[in-house]
Design an enzyme around this catalytic site. Structure first.
Site, PDB file in Angstrom:
ATOM      1  N   ALA A  62      46.399  47.008  35.947  1.00  0.00           N
ATOM      2  CA  ALA A  62      47.462  47.991  36.141  1.00  0.00           C
ATOM      3  C   ALA A  62      48.489  47.867  35.024  1.00  0.00           C
ATOM      4  O   ALA A  62      48.493  46.908  34.256  1.00  0.00           O
ATOM      5  CB  ALA A  62      48.123  47.777  37.497  1.00  0.00           C
ATOM      6  N   GLY A 101      42.456  46.250  38.584  1.00  0.00           N
ATOM      7  CA  GLY A 101      42.147  47.613  38.989  1.00  0.00           C
ATOM      8  C   GLY A 101      40.924  48.170  38.298  1.00  0.00           C
ATOM      9  O   GLY A 101      40.240  49.047  38.849  1.00  0.00           O
ATOM     10  N   GLU A 104      38.112  47.095  40.403  1.00  0.00           N
ATOM     11  CA  GLU A 104      38.153  47.828  41.680  1.00  0.00           C
ATOM     12  C   GLU A 104      37.607  49.237  41.513  1.00  0.00           C
ATOM     13  O   GLU A 104      36.905  49.748  42.402  1.00  0.00           O
ATOM     14  CB  GLU A 104      39.585  47.844  42.206  1.00  0.00           C
ATOM     15  CG  GLU A 104      40.032  46.467  42.703  1.00  0.00           C
ATOM     16  CD  GLU A 104      41.458  46.453  43.210  1.00  0.00           C
ATOM     17  OE1 GLU A 104      41.668  46.124  44.389  1.00  0.00           O
ATOM     18  OE2 GLU A 104      42.359  46.775  42.407  1.00  0.00           O
ATOM     19  N   GLU A 124      44.599  39.129  40.034  1.00  0.00           N
ATOM     20  CA  GLU A 124      45.932  39.530  40.484  1.00  0.00           C
ATOM     21  C   GLU A 124      46.797  38.357  40.942  1.00  0.00           C
ATOM     22  O   GLU A 124      48.027  38.406  40.810  1.00  0.00           O
ATOM     23  CB  GLU A 124      45.821  40.559  41.620  1.00  0.00           C
ATOM     24  CG  GLU A 124      45.478  41.960  41.164  1.00  0.00           C
ATOM     25  CD  GLU A 124      43.985  42.201  41.001  1.00  0.00           C
ATOM     26  OE1 GLU A 124      43.587  43.360  40.790  1.00  0.00           O
ATOM     27  OE2 GLU A 124      43.210  41.222  41.068  1.00  0.00           O
TER      28      GLU A 124
END
Length: 683
Positions: A62, A101, A104, A124
């Site tokens: 991110a 992300g 993901e 993370e």
């Protein structure tokens, strides 16, 4: 500027490219672009959608800068859900790193193809967070609970081959974007519709024990473990809801803010390593083959630099060979290289010399002898006579005045300090000391060298101890004052470990040797100074008992059987010094110990900024985090003070200074920042 997300359609295949340099982070514009491109591709009636990244990265997480602002839709979790529910299969072509992300997004795709060697992971927790777009629920459905716990709770990254073995990617191919056009799509449910992983209580407990041992005090790892475990016990939709709630609870926490601060500070420091100017270092001379010099030389060789290791006599040269040999042997024992490769590398990279006659020309010469001004000046006089004036000259001093070391040298613009931290081949911090005459191109070359060595470089000016050791000296002095007033070494160490320090100050001294700090106090004439509160405890331990730490089997602690235990001898000296000073000893709670010790660090940090020794507050934080075991998840002392409120810290420091003006003082810079409502980062 190009669009952050591009869509093209060739026949029955749509291609979506994420192009948000430098790492294709999932910023708002990328999330919006993905939704628009996905809808357009579906509307076009294509048979499949290939999703890839521009450049050398798929998506590396991110945009952490958005975390300080309210979240704006579409959230990444919603984008990922839309990808997974797409009526047209989406194929992830992982051309480069797929982290956070990015992974993901890939997990929601129906097929995942990866280029060889790319990095894959959900790191993370290293930013004080948990995955927030389904990672804790989708990954264990592919890998099983144990593997997912290891990756998510530890924040580890793996390569493409490992990811394929775990079932995270379907295949490793040389050109994922091209292969994604025709590679068969497996006849399996979407990842979120796969059966839940089998419960594994043993793996969960092992992960919790690992988190307590290696990430003590941090909130994100246990939360991540609970979420991965939930994947085995709750429906997918409930697991996602739990994950989202946890993510937002952690997103604006003090720990997440601190870890983001360190992340950006590191990125800014590493940007310095790309400065142009000066030579690119290909050859080096290291003077001194002891523990520090050998480790510096080994680190240089590991970066592909040829090294001539110089000692003053044959016995020293033999010891230097042995020290280098031990470092290679350690690498072999840890599986980092083979014995044959280590032997070949040592032969190719190293030359050992006794004396300075006939030294080969080199791009840099680094002195790593013991901390004595006269000895260091003799070394540089010899190097200046033996080497061309184009050779950069660097001292590895920890405390001494770089300008005085350089006095009388020809071409002083090529001289600077490079303060490595022990063990130099492992520790990431490098203080780069700018001398009075150091040229910009000399600094630039040294900073690029730091980058090759994979160090975090911090620029510092000249003062006693530079940034790190100057703060360390004040920290230890303050802890010694607490001993005088009623604390004991074990209590101070336990309090600082509880705060999150890797070790307490007295444990560290026993590890490094009490003689080092003792020699520094003698050099600075602490016994006769009137501007500080001199505490004689440490000097008496050295002078009267000969206890120098672990290397002599006794220091602040006794080490019978190898374990540290409180020493009656030391405690007796502590009590005697309290009585001599007329002090009635009192107990110190852990919170008071931490408050006083950290106040000393922070106050000295502001003084360092005020003196111009550090360029920015974040550099001070990097030094303390990477060089002295300050907890990363607190962001460093300067960030910790700012996060708690500078006005509150000023009031606390003023109270301490009123109580003990010889130990505490209030820097003028701190008063000005509070009066102006500014933070240290705004200097």
């Amino acid at each position: 500027m190009s669009e952050p997300v591009r869509l093209s359609i060739e026949g029955s295949v749509a291609r979506i490219v994420i192009d948000n340099p430098p790492v294709n982070a999932t910023a708002l514009a990328v999330r919006q672009g993905l939704v628009s491109a996905l809808e357009a591709a579906i509307a076009a009636g294509v048979a499949r959608i290939v999703l890839t990244g521009a450049g050398r990265t798929f998506v590396a997480g991110a945009d952490a800068r958005e975390f300080d602002a309210p979240p704006q839709p579409p959230l990444l979790a919603d984008v990922v859900e839309r990808i997974e529910q797409s009526p047209v299969p989406v194929v992830a072509a992982l051309n480069g790193a797929a982290l956070g992300g990015g992974l993901e997004i890939a997990l929601a795709c129906r097929l995942r193809l990866a280029a060889p060697g790319i990095a894959v992971g959900l790191p993370e927790v290293t930013l004080g967070l948990v995955p927030g777009a389904g990672g804790t629920q989708r990954l264990p459905r592919l890998t099983g609970l144990a593997a997912a716990l290891s990756l998510i709770a530890e924040g580890r990254t793996i390569d493409a081959a490992q990811a394929e073995r775990l079932g995270i990617v379907d295949a490793v191919v040389s050109d994922p974007a091209e292969a994604a056009r025709t590679h068969p799509i497996p006849a399996r449910p979407a990842t979120g519709a796969l059966p839940p992983p089998a419960a594994d209580n043993a793996a969960v407990e092992a992960a919790r024990a690992q988190a307590r041992r290696r990430m003590a005090g941090q909130n994100a790892p246990p939360e991540a473990i609970a979420l991965v475990d939930a994947a085995a016990h709750f429906p997918f939709s409930e697991g996602l809801a739990r994950e989202r709630a946890t993510f937002f609870a952690l997103r604006n926490s003090d720990q997440a803010a601190a870890l983001r601060h360190v992340f950006f500070a590191e990125r800014a420091a590493l940007a310095r390593t790309r400065q142009p100017g000066g030579p690119d270092i290909a050859s080096a001379i290291v003077v001194g083959g002891g523990t520090m010099g050998a480790a510096i030389a080994y680190a240089l060789a590991g970066a592909g630099i040829t090294v001539t290791l110089v000692e003053s006599d044959a016995a020293g040269t033999a010891r230097a060979r042995d020290n280098i040999g031990r470092l290679y042997a350690e690498a072999v024992s840890r599986g980092r290289t083979s014995a044959a490769a280590a032997e070949a590398d040592c032969a190719a990279r190293f030359t050992f010399r006794t004396g300075y006659d006939g030294l080969p020309p080199a791009d840099i010469a680094i002195e790593a002898v013991f901390e004595d001004l006269a000895v260091k000046r003799q070394v540089f006089a010899a190097l200046a006579a033996a080497l061309p004036q184009t050779t950069i000259l660097a001292t590895n001093t920890s405390f001494l005045d770089v300008n005085r070391i350089a006095e009388g040298l020809p071409a002083p613009a090529r001289f600077l300090g490079l303060h490595f931290f022990s063990p130099a081949h492992i520790m990431k911090l490098l203080e780069v000391i700018r001398g009075r005459d150091t040229a910009p191109e000399t600094l630039a070359a040294a900073l690029r060298l730091a980058g090759r060595l994979k160090k975090i470089p911090v620029l510092a000016g000249v003062c006693d101890g530079f940034i790190g050791n100057r703060i360390l000296t004040r920290y230890r002095q303050t802890c010694d004052v607490m001993l005088l007033a009623g604390a004991l070494p074990a209590g101070v160490d336990a309090a600082m470990r509880g705060f999150g320090m890797a070790m307490g100050p007295y444990e560290v001294q026993d590890l490094s040797g009490l003689d080092i700090a003792y020699a520094n106090r003698k050099r600075l004439g602490w016994r006769t100074r009137t501007d500080i509160r001199y505490v004689a405890i440490a000097d008496r331990i050295v002078e009267e008992t000969g206890r120098l730490g672990r290397k002599t089997g006794a220091g602040w602690y006794d080490y019978a059987g190898g374990r540290a235990t409180p020493s009656a001898t030391v405690e007796a000296i502590v009590a005697e010094e309290s009585a001599r000073a007329g002090i009635v000893r009192r107990p110190f709670a852990a919170g008071e110990i931490v408050a006083r010790a950290t106040a000393a660090m922070i106050a000295e940090g502001f003084a360092i900024l005020e003196d111009g020794i550090a360029e920015r507050a974040a550099d001070i934080d990097l030094v303390l985090v990477h060089g002295y075991g300050f907890p990363r998840w607190r962001g460093g002392p300067m960030h910790d003070a700012a996060r708690g409120g500078l006005a509150a810290f000023l009031a606390r420091l003023e109270a301490l200074a009123a109580e003990d003006p010889l130990t505490f003082s209030v820097p003028g810079l701190l008063r000005r920042l509070v009066a102006e409502g500014r933070s240290p980062d705004e200097i």
